[in-house]
Design a protein around this motif. Structure first.
Motif, PDB file in Angstrom:
ATOM      1  N   ILE A 187     -40.462  34.472 -26.321  1.00 16.69           N
ATOM      2  CA  ILE A 187     -40.453  33.170 -26.986  1.00 16.69           C
ATOM      3  C   ILE A 187     -40.793  33.309 -28.462  1.00 16.69           C
ATOM      4  CG2 ILE A 187     -41.740  30.974 -27.088  1.00 16.69           C
ATOM      5  CD1 ILE A 187     -41.808  31.104 -23.995  1.00 16.69           C
ATOM      6  N   PHE A 188     -41.585  34.330 -28.820  1.00 14.76           N
ATOM      7  CA  PHE A 188     -41.922  34.575 -30.220  1.00 14.76           C
ATOM      8  C   PHE A 188     -41.043  35.657 -30.846  1.00 14.76           C
ATOM      9  CE2 PHE A 188     -45.707  32.322 -28.903  1.00 14.76           C
ATOM     10  CZ  PHE A 188     -46.028  31.572 -30.029  1.00 14.76           C
ATOM     11  N   GLY A 189     -39.908  35.976 -30.201  1.00 15.29           N
ATOM     12  CA  GLY A 189     -38.946  36.886 -30.793  1.00 15.29           C
ATOM     13  C   GLY A 189     -39.293  38.342 -30.669  1.00 15.29           C
ATOM     14  N   ARG A 190     -40.235  38.677 -29.795  1.00 16.17           N
ATOM     15  CA  ARG A 190     -40.620  40.075 -29.615  1.00 16.17           C
ATOM     16  C   ARG A 190     -40.017  40.624 -28.326  1.00 16.17           C
ATOM     17  NH1 ARG A 190     -43.199  37.246 -33.701  1.00 16.17           N
ATOM     18  NH2 ARG A 190     -44.709  38.557 -34.822  1.00 16.17           N
ATOM     19  N   SER A 191     -39.884  41.938 -28.271  1.00 14.12           N
ATOM     20  CA  SER A 191     -39.428  42.582 -27.049  1.00 14.12           C
ATOM     21  C   SER A 191     -40.624  42.862 -26.151  1.00 14.12           C
ATOM     22  CB  SER A 191     -38.697  43.891 -27.374  1.00 14.12           C
ATOM     23  OG  SER A 191     -39.603  44.843 -27.897  1.00 14.12           O
ATOM     24  N   ALA A 192     -40.340  43.216 -24.907  1.00 14.05           N
ATOM     25  CA  ALA A 192     -41.411  43.437 -23.933  1.00 14.05           C
ATOM     26  C   ALA A 192     -42.323  44.592 -24.342  1.00 14.05           C
ATOM     27  CB  ALA A 192     -40.820  43.695 -22.546  1.00 14.05           C
ATOM     28  N   ASP A 193     -41.814  45.556 -25.123  1.00 15.65           N
ATOM     29  CA  ASP A 193     -42.615  46.718 -25.506  1.00 15.65           C
ATOM     30  C   ASP A 193     -43.396  46.516 -26.795  1.00 15.65           C
ATOM     31  OD1 ASP A 193     -41.618  48.058 -23.299  1.00 15.65           O
ATOM     32  OD2 ASP A 193     -39.894  48.836 -24.407  1.00 15.65           O
ATOM     33  N   ASP A 194     -43.136  45.416 -27.508  1.00 17.84           N
ATOM     34  CA  ASP A 194     -43.819  45.178 -28.780  1.00 17.84           C
ATOM     35  C   ASP A 194     -45.280  44.820 -28.558  1.00 17.84           C
ATOM     36  OD1 ASP A 194     -41.534  45.674 -30.143  1.00 17.84           O
ATOM     37  OD2 ASP A 194     -41.008  43.580 -30.489  1.00 17.84           O
ATOM     38  N   GLU A 195     -46.137  45.312 -29.449  1.00 20.28           N
ATOM     39  CA  GLU A 195     -47.544  44.921 -29.416  1.00 20.28           C
ATOM     40  C   GLU A 195     -47.699  43.611 -30.184  1.00 20.28           C
ATOM     41  OE1 GLU A 195     -51.988  46.570 -30.744  1.00 20.28           O
ATOM     42  OE2 GLU A 195     -50.191  47.796 -31.058  1.00 20.28           O
ATOM     43  N   VAL A 196     -48.350  42.644 -29.556  1.00 18.59           N
ATOM     44  CA  VAL A 196     -48.516  41.321 -30.161  1.00 18.59           C
ATOM     45  C   VAL A 196     -50.003  41.040 -30.326  1.00 18.59           C
ATOM     46  CG1 VAL A 196     -48.083  38.855 -29.907  1.00 18.59           C
ATOM     47  CG2 VAL A 196     -46.366  40.494 -29.127  1.00 18.59           C
ATOM     48  N   THR A 197     -50.421  40.705 -31.551  1.00 21.09           N
ATOM     49  CA  THR A 197     -51.819  40.393 -31.831  1.00 21.09           C
ATOM     50  C   THR A 197     -51.954  38.933 -32.234  1.00 21.09           C
ATOM     51  OG1 THR A 197     -51.630  40.971 -34.178  1.00 21.09           O
ATOM     52  CG2 THR A 197     -52.181  42.759 -32.632  1.00 21.09           C
ATOM     53  N   TYR A 198     -53.184  38.445 -32.154  1.00 25.35           N
ATOM     54  CA  TYR A 198     -53.451  37.067 -32.549  1.00 25.35           C
ATOM     55  C   TYR A 198     -53.107  36.863 -34.019  1.00 25.35           C
ATOM     56  CZ  TYR A 198     -56.234  33.020 -33.989  1.00 25.35           C
ATOM     57  OH  TYR A 198     -56.640  31.838 -34.535  1.00 25.35           O
ATOM     58  N   GLU A 199     -53.533  37.795 -34.876  1.00 28.29           N
ATOM     59  CA  GLU A 199     -53.257  37.662 -36.305  1.00 28.29           C
ATOM     60  C   GLU A 199     -51.756  37.689 -36.577  1.00 28.29           C
ATOM     61  OE1 GLU A 199     -55.310  39.805 -34.951  1.00 28.29           O
ATOM     62  OE2 GLU A 199     -57.301  39.084 -35.570  1.00 28.29           O
ATOM     63  N   GLY A 200     -51.021  38.530 -35.814  1.00 30.46           N
ATOM     64  CA  GLY A 200     -49.579  38.607 -36.016  1.00 30.46           C
ATOM     65  C   GLY A 200     -48.877  37.310 -35.653  1.00 30.46           C
ATOM     66  N   LEU A 201     -49.319  36.666 -34.555  1.00 32.99           N
ATOM     67  CA  LEU A 201     -48.702  35.399 -34.175  1.00 32.99           C
ATOM     68  C   LEU A 201     -49.018  34.298 -35.175  1.00 32.99           C
ATOM     69  CD1 LEU A 201     -48.920  35.060 -30.289  1.00 32.99           C
ATOM     70  CD2 LEU A 201     -47.055  35.855 -31.717  1.00 32.99           C
ATOM     71  N   ILE A 202     -50.249  34.263 -35.682  1.00 38.17           N
ATOM     72  CA  ILE A 202     -50.602  33.259 -36.693  1.00 38.17           C
ATOM     73  C   ILE A 202     -49.748  33.454 -37.942  1.00 38.17           C
ATOM     74  CG2 ILE A 202     -52.433  32.475 -38.251  1.00 38.17           C
ATOM     75  CD1 ILE A 202     -52.765  31.449 -35.452  1.00 38.17           C
ATOM     76  N   GLU A 203     -49.531  34.714 -38.337  1.00 38.54           N
ATOM     77  CA  GLU A 203     -48.706  35.002 -39.513  1.00 38.54           C
ATOM     78  C   GLU A 203     -47.253  34.579 -39.296  1.00 38.54           C
ATOM     79  OE1 GLU A 203     -49.302  36.152 -42.585  1.00 38.54           O
ATOM     80  OE2 GLU A 203     -51.443  35.963 -42.157  1.00 38.54           O
TER      81      GLU A 203
END
Length: 719
Positions: A187-203
């Protein structure tokens, strides 16, 4: 002294180890009086090995274990699940309590939940302690049941999240550690293998929306109010998307904010539609303002336009809702088809092996009947989802209704009068006669249930013309088959939900809630509509709008001769579901063929490229990595004359799947499998790729001169 055997699993017992004197027999007797069965252990090893979750309490003599090795008991106590705290009763000698006895105090450390009882004791005191311990243990069992229920609820929640395309996420507030599901990443445009952080989503949040998001987060943390927001997100590829996010705040036992748990969804398509609608509204409102100085008649004309727009908006919302439910229902029905394929195939083969066993045959027949009822249920679901396979031809609706008179009267009973108004000389309608008869019978039974004291059922037929787009119907001539009752009727809220699958006002066990939804799906699949009107205390009218046609039936469809049984063949069976593949291979071998199983398109191609000879390929359509259509094209490039049969639960394959192959509909039985094999081996191979809605359909011949293909709806065509 009575020594009990080890108890059956699941039945709480007391576990006793008091080897000296009469302690064991007295304890067993008193525990029986307290309403609890017991096990008397002959030694400490038996006591420790008998400990389990089904033990309600333990009774020990302090002097019997004072100098013993309690390692095994201590290990079991410390390994108890979170819900469990097994109570122990320790019998001590007078003055031997934990205050003055280090050995007794040691037992407290090992056993944890201990009650000391000094000898001599009164029977009433012992029974009271036992009942108190047992009451506490029962509360622990209740906690276990609640934990198991929570686990089951979690599993169902995960299923709902996947079905609803919802992403799940959890944020630890102290560390800002974020965990997200694969759907959430998508939903945020990332692939299943991507690391997603809180700061990255806020950015990634659109700059203009970021302050509002952060303010709402602070508000939720400060007040505990649920978090709910819709904002724009910039994907890594630079595209702009809308995201809807909801969450709840979880606190620790002191009330301090600990974490946020929530879900998110991609609302880009809805927001785009809303923006387009908003621009349309603004345009219409501007036109209204410009016309304020014009004559009243022109102004009134514009206000009709507004009313039509509002009706269109409501129809759009309802259409989107029903489409979403239909897609989910169709997917579930397709999965059930696969499950039933395995059950029906194996039961059919099993029935042959137990032919001489009357009881086993009866059990197999019962299971087959249940599985076939399940298959009928999936057909209703597929009807709602507009994925069932229809055999459409011109039908005289007046003749069809007249032919059902006796069946309808028997179905509604003698307390209901049926009036039929069926004009002659009406054009035929393009329908599936069998499915329409089932729909009419469903409507009559619904009307009967709405008139428990009897009443009047009116069945009428008329022709209507639709000019322009009216309620989603195409312009043209329609036959309207109406069924009206004088029953209890429905309130507006019930009427609004009447065609939703599984919605029913009948009591439990009296209906599936699929009747009207099936009729709705059938009407839409025929490019028609189901229109319901109802009023409490007056009755309900259901109208089926069905397209009229100029086609006339020239003669009955010719029955194709049943093909002769195929000789022994070497068949490549391709299906990613190993259970279906196993069942199908067994059926093929039982028919006398040699079957080779492959569980993917790539595995099948490897077998063919190896030079191994095959007389026929039967492949599933929906497989990961390579679909059955793609496999068929690759096989055809290597072996143009090799016959291929496509097995699928879809009546209409997904968009872009331009496939013209013989079709084997799931779930299929051994007879259907044999018939399709014989047909495939008797028909000359033709190209498999062309623009086609449905392949391998049995269709009648018609008198209209044009030799063409007239597609009338999803999954339906006549030639």
């Amino acid at each position: 002294m009575r020594v009990a055997a080890i108890p059956d699993h699941g039945k709480p017992r007391a576990l006793i180890y008091t080897p000296a004197g009469r302690d064991a027999s007295v304890a067993v007797s008193l525990i029986d009086e307290a309403g609890l069965a017991s096990i008397a252990a002959t030694d400490l090893s038996m006591f420790s090995s008998s400990l389990s979750d089904d033990i309600a309490l333990g009774v020990l003599a302090e002097e019997a274990v004072r100098s013993s090795d309690l390692t095994a008991i201590a290990a079991w106590v410390s390994a108890q699940p979170s819900w469990s705290d097994l109570p122990f009763i320790v019998l001590t000698t007078r003055g031997g309590g934990p205050e003055r006895n280090p050995g007794a105090a040691r037992l407290s450390e090992v056993l944890g939940n201990v009650t000391f009882l000094e000898r001599p004791f009164h029977a009433t005191s012992f029974i009271s302690i036992v009942r108190t311990a047992l009451k506490g243990r029962h509360r622990q069992y209740e906690a276990r049941a609640q934990l198991e229920a929570l686990s089951e609820g979690e599993r169902r929640l995960q299923t709902a999240l996947v079905a609803g395309r919802l992403g799940a996420w959890e944020l630890e507030l102290s560390s800002k550690a974020l965990s997200v599901s694969p759907t959430c990443k998508e939903i945020f445009g990332r692939s299943a293998d991507d690391e997603v952080t809180y700061e990255g989503l806020i950015e990634s949040i659109y700059p203009d929306d970021r302050p509002l998001v952060e303010a709402r987060l602070r508000q939720t943390i400060d007040t505990g109010r649920d978090y709910s927001i819709e904002h724009r997100t910039i994907w890594p590829d630079g595209s702009l998307h809308w995201t809807e996010v909801h969450a709840q705040l979880y606190t620790d036992r002191y009330g301090a904010a600990r974490k946020l748990v929530g879900v998110c969804s991609d609302t880009t398509a809805r927001k785009t539609a809303e923006d387009n609608l908003k621009r349309l509204n603004e345009t219409l409102e501007e036109r209204v303002r410009e016309r304020t100085t014009e004559v009243n008649a022109a102004h009134q004309t514009l206000l009709e336009e507004v009313a039509q727009r509002e009706r269109a908006e409501e129809q759009l919302r309802q259409s989107q809702k029903m489409e979403a439910i239909g897609q989910l229902t169709g997917g579930v029905a397709h999965d059930f088809n696969n499950l039933l394929m395995v059950v029906l195939g194996n039961l059919e083969l099993l029935g042959k092996h137990v032919a001489g066993d009357a009881k086993a045959t009866r059990l197999v027949d019962g299971a087959l009947q249940g599985a076939r009822r399940g298959a009928a249920l999936t057909q209703r679901l597929l009807a709602f989802a507009r994925q069932q396979d229809l055999q459409v031809r011109p039908v005289d609706l007046a003749e069809l209704v007249t032919g059902m008179n006796d069946l309808l009267q028997r179905s509604v009973g003698s307390s209901i009068n049926i009036d039929a108004i069926l004009p002659v000389a009406l054009p035929p309608a393009m329908v599936d006669a069998n499915q329409l008869e089932l729909a009419l019978l469903n409507l009559a039974v619904n009307a009967r249930d709405a008139m428990p004291e009897g009443g009047r059922l009116a069945i009428s037929l008329r022709e209507e013309q639709v000019v322009g787009k009216d309620g989603g119907l195409r312009e043209g001539s329609y036959l309207v088959l109406a069924v009206a009752d004088s029953g209890t009727g429905m309130d507006p809220e019930t009427l609004k939900r009447a065609v939703e699958p599984f919605f029913s006002t009948k009591e439990i066990g009296k209906g599936t809630g699929l009747g009207l939804s099936m009729i709705h799906g059938l009407a839409v699949q025929l490019n028609g509509a189901l229109v319901l009107t109802s009023e409490l205390g007056v009755g309900t009218t259901a109208e089926l709008w069905l397209p009229a046609t100029e086609w006339c039936l020239e003669r009955p469809a010719e029955e194709l001769p049943v093909p002769e049984a195929a000789p022994r063949l070497k068949i490549l069976l391709v299906d990613d579901d190993t259970l279906i593949a196993m069942s199908s291979v067994d059926m093929l071998e039982d028919l006398g063929h040699e079957a080779v199983e492959a569980n993917s398109g790539s595995e099948a191609l490897a077998l063919i490229r190896s030079g191994e000879h095959f007389d026929l390929v039967i492949t599933d359509y929906s497989m990961p990595g390579m679909t059955g259509a793609q496999l068929a094209q690759s096989v055809r490039n290597m072996l143009p004359t090799l016959p291929i049969v496509l097995a699928t639960g879809y009546a209409d394959l997904p968009a872009g799947s331009d496939v013209d192959l013989p079709r084997l509909a799931k779930p299929y039985d051994q007879a259907q499998l044999a018939k399709e094999i014989a047909k495939a081996m008797s028909v000359e191979t033709t190209p498999i790729l062309r623009s086609s809605r449905i392949a391998n359909a049995s269709v009648p011949r018609f008198a209209k001169a044009d030799d063409c293909c007239d597609e009338i709806g999803d999954g339906v065509r006549v030639v």
